[in-house]
Design a protein around this motif. Structure first.
Motif, PDB file in Angstrom:
ATOM      1  N   THR A   6     -13.344   4.111  11.467  1.00 16.97           N
ATOM      2  CA  THR A   6     -13.978   3.693  10.226  1.00 16.97           C
ATOM      3  C   THR A   6     -14.010   4.864   9.262  1.00 16.97           C
ATOM      4  OG1 THR A   6     -15.383   2.114  11.413  1.00 16.97           O
ATOM      5  CG2 THR A   6     -16.057   2.715   9.183  1.00 16.97           C
ATOM      6  N   TRP A  63       0.847  -1.188   0.000  1.00 16.10           N
ATOM      7  CA  TRP A  63       0.000   0.000   0.000  1.00 16.10           C
ATOM      8  C   TRP A  63       0.893   1.252   0.000  1.00 16.10           C
ATOM      9  CZ3 TRP A  63      -5.492  -0.178   0.571  1.00 16.10           C
ATOM     10  CH2 TRP A  63      -6.004  -1.460   0.769  1.00 16.10           C
ATOM     11  N   ASP A 113     -11.672   1.781  17.261  1.00 13.57           N
ATOM     12  CA  ASP A 113     -11.438   1.597  15.831  1.00 13.57           C
ATOM     13  C   ASP A 113     -11.833   2.867  15.099  1.00 13.57           C
ATOM     14  OD1 ASP A 113     -10.429  -1.016  15.741  1.00 13.57           O
ATOM     15  OD2 ASP A 113     -12.442  -1.895  15.834  1.00 13.57           O
ATOM     16  N   ASP A 127      -8.363  11.012   3.308  1.00 15.27           N
ATOM     17  CA  ASP A 127      -8.954   9.856   2.619  1.00 15.27           C
ATOM     18  C   ASP A 127      -7.913   8.824   2.221  1.00 15.27           C
ATOM     19  OD1 ASP A 127     -11.406  10.987   2.900  1.00 15.27           O
ATOM     20  OD2 ASP A 127     -11.599  11.679   0.823  1.00 15.27           O
ATOM     21  N   ASN A 140     -15.716   5.421   3.463  1.00 16.79           N
ATOM     22  CA  ASN A 140     -16.088   4.348   2.526  1.00 16.79           C
ATOM     23  C   ASN A 140     -16.419   3.041   3.246  1.00 16.79           C
ATOM     24  OD1 ASN A 140     -13.604   3.425   3.370  1.00 16.79           O
ATOM     25  ND2 ASN A 140     -12.581   3.685   1.376  1.00 16.79           N
ATOM     26  N   GLY A 141     -16.455   3.096   4.583  1.00 18.43           N
ATOM     27  CA  GLY A 141     -16.809   1.916   5.358  1.00 18.43           C
ATOM     28  C   GLY A 141     -15.631   1.038   5.737  1.00 18.43           C
ATOM     29  N   ARG A 142     -14.424   1.343   5.255  1.00 20.08           N
ATOM     30  CA  ARG A 142     -13.255   0.527   5.563  1.00 20.08           C
ATOM     31  C   ARG A 142     -12.711   0.869   6.936  1.00 20.08           C
ATOM     32  NH1 ARG A 142      -7.533   1.010   4.622  1.00 20.08           N
ATOM     33  NH2 ARG A 142      -7.847   3.107   3.765  1.00 20.08           N
ATOM     34  N   THR A 143     -12.352  -0.142   7.702  1.00 19.33           N
ATOM     35  CA  THR A 143     -11.714   0.078   8.998  1.00 19.33           C
ATOM     36  C   THR A 143     -10.256   0.424   8.769  1.00 19.33           C
ATOM     37  OG1 THR A 143     -13.199  -1.456  10.126  1.00 19.33           O
ATOM     38  CG2 THR A 143     -11.125  -0.936  11.227  1.00 19.33           C
ATOM     39  N   LEU A 144      -9.816   1.531   9.326  1.00 17.74           N
ATOM     40  CA  LEU A 144      -8.453   2.008   9.100  1.00 17.74           C
ATOM     41  C   LEU A 144      -7.459   1.117   9.839  1.00 17.74           C
ATOM     42  CD1 LEU A 144      -6.637   4.249   7.925  1.00 17.74           C
ATOM     43  CD2 LEU A 144      -7.003   5.530  10.040  1.00 17.74           C
ATOM     44  N   PRO A 145      -6.475   0.542   9.131  1.00 17.94           N
ATOM     45  CA  PRO A 145      -5.451  -0.264   9.806  1.00 17.94           C
ATOM     46  C   PRO A 145      -4.748   0.577  10.878  1.00 17.94           C
ATOM     47  CG  PRO A 145      -5.326  -0.565   7.438  1.00 17.94           C
ATOM     48  CD  PRO A 145      -6.274   0.571   7.672  1.00 17.94           C
TER      49      PRO A 145
END
Length: 425
Positions: free
Chosen positions: A96, A56, A94, A81, A99-104
């Motif tokens: 979020t 990434w 956590d 973003d 876009n609904g993705r959980t941020l590492p």
């Protein structure tokens, strides 16, 4: 805990190896930490990490608490973003993304010894917080950092010259004139001297270069010191001459109230410096030609002599009890070299000559006597902090004022080297 400490740990890869696990226990690899961002937006740009075999590329954001993401209002900010990794000291929630993705998220670990030393620097009340630890740093790293400090200070002085150059529309002669004038204020009266030069075109001074009396009249008149009742016969004559020059060139003086004299030794009175500045204008064209053609000789200032009047006066109309020198003292000459001639020569060469040898100009600092003041003396006796010449003292002044005074130990390579020693790296 402060974010700047976490930035330091991440940027310099001082975390505990083998602890690269996301909060969901997924292992990952930091390939590139990215570019540290000191402006608004994510803390590190263009980082590169690998998670589950996928590389990434994006930004990294660092917080003390994971919940600071919401506290700092990153939720609706599109600048965040492209964050690919959230580094925290305390994982309390956590994050979020839209876009609904959980941020590492990575709860970073680091040697406690590094944090203890960092805390010691922050809480230490000594003028030089790391004074007791500099012995841990080898001479090479100290020398390299001090060279950077000296050059950084030279660059800072050059920035102000660049601003004046813009004001003069790229006229190097006028720029040198204004910069020299400002230096004759020796800090306390720098601003009124600069304003005087800006309101008195150089060509007027050069046109009267063969007449010291006229130069004094213009200088003192433009300084606003000839508006009142003449204090003696000499002042009256200066006022009459200035009246003529003022009408001839449509001159406007600055306010006399701008000049400061409080708690000042008579040799630094503005009148004394104004007289010396007027004397310099007699040979200013020579100074311009010598500097612009790279043949400046520091002995130039040795021949600067004011009119006889200033051999018995510190100010207009007030006779001194004893005669005094009508020229610049060596300390004043050194100050002009350090703050004007060398920085001007440096930026002029960099701007106008593609083959400019900056080392030649930088080496000029090593030929000038070291500055001895409270800031430079604060390093006395500390390993590697020598003060043998102006190059050394300029480095020490920059280090003290821009790093030590603000406890920017994490931005200092000496502090970094101490941290590395503590961590065992």
């Amino acid at each position: 805990m402060h974010e700047d400490f976490l930035h330091f740990i991440y940027k310099n890869r001082l975390w505990i190896e083998g602890t690269e696990l996301l909060t969901d226990n997924t292992p990952f690899e930091i390939i590139e930490t990215g570019q540290h961002n000191h402006d608004s937006g994510p803390d590190f740009f263009n980082a590169k990490i690998k998670i589950d075999g996928i590389v990434w590329v994006g930004n990294v954001e660092i917080h003390v608490n994971a919940s600071d993401w919401h506290k700092h209002h990153h939720d609706g900010d599109h600048a965040y973003d492209n964050v690919i990794l959230h580094i925290v000291y305390n994982y309390d929630c956590d994050i979020t993304l839209q876009n609904g993705r959980t941020l590492p998220t990575w709860e970073i670990s680091f040697p406690q010894a590094i944090f203890n030393r960092y805390s010691d620097f922050k809480l230490n009340e000594k003028a030089i917080a790391c004074a007791d630890y500099i012995d841990l740093v080898d001479d090479f790293h100290i020398t390299m950092w001090m060279e950077k400090m000296a050059i950084e200070r030279l660059e800072q002085k050059s920035e102000h010259i660049s601003e004046i150059l813009q004001h003069t529309n790229g006229n190097w002669n006028e720029t040198l004139y204004i910069v020299v004038a400002r230096n004759f204020g020796f800090g306390t009266n720098a601003l009124p001297f600069e304003m005087l030069a800006m309101q008195t075109p150089l060509n007027i001074m050069l046109h009267n270069a063969d007449n010291l009396f006229a130069l004094e009249a213009i200088t003192f008149g433009q300084a606003g010191m000839l508006n009142g009742q003449p204090k003696d016969e000499y002042t009256r004559k200066l006022a009459n001459e200035y009246s003529f020059q003022k009408a001839k060139y449509n001159l406007s003086p600055i306010a006399e109230s701008m000049w400061k004299r409080s708690k000042m030794h008579p040799t630094n009175f503005p009148e004394t410096r104004l007289a010396q500045f007027a004397a310099l204008m007699q040979n200013f064209q020579i100074l311009i030609d010598d500097i612009l053609n790279g043949r400046f000789n520091p002995k130039f200032f040795d021949n600067l002599k004011t009119s006889e009047y200033w051999g018995t006066h510190f100010s207009l109309g007030e006779t001194s009890s004893k005669s005094k020198s009508t020229g610049l003292g060596q300390q004043a000459i050194d100050t002009i070299l350090i703050n004007t001639v060398i920085p001007f020569s440096y930026i002029y060469g960099k701007t106008t000559n593609h083959n400019f040898d900056s080392e030649k100009i930088i080496d000029m600092l090593r030929t000038v006597k070291a500055e001895n003041n409270r800031e430079t003396r604060s390093f006395a006796g500390i390993h590697g902090m020598e003060n043998n010449n102006a190059f050394d003292s300029q480095a020490l002044l920059n280090l003290k004022k821009n790093y030590c005074d603000h406890k920017r130990c994490l931005n200092c390579n000496i502090g970094y080297q101490i941290m590395k020693k503590v961590s065992g790296l």
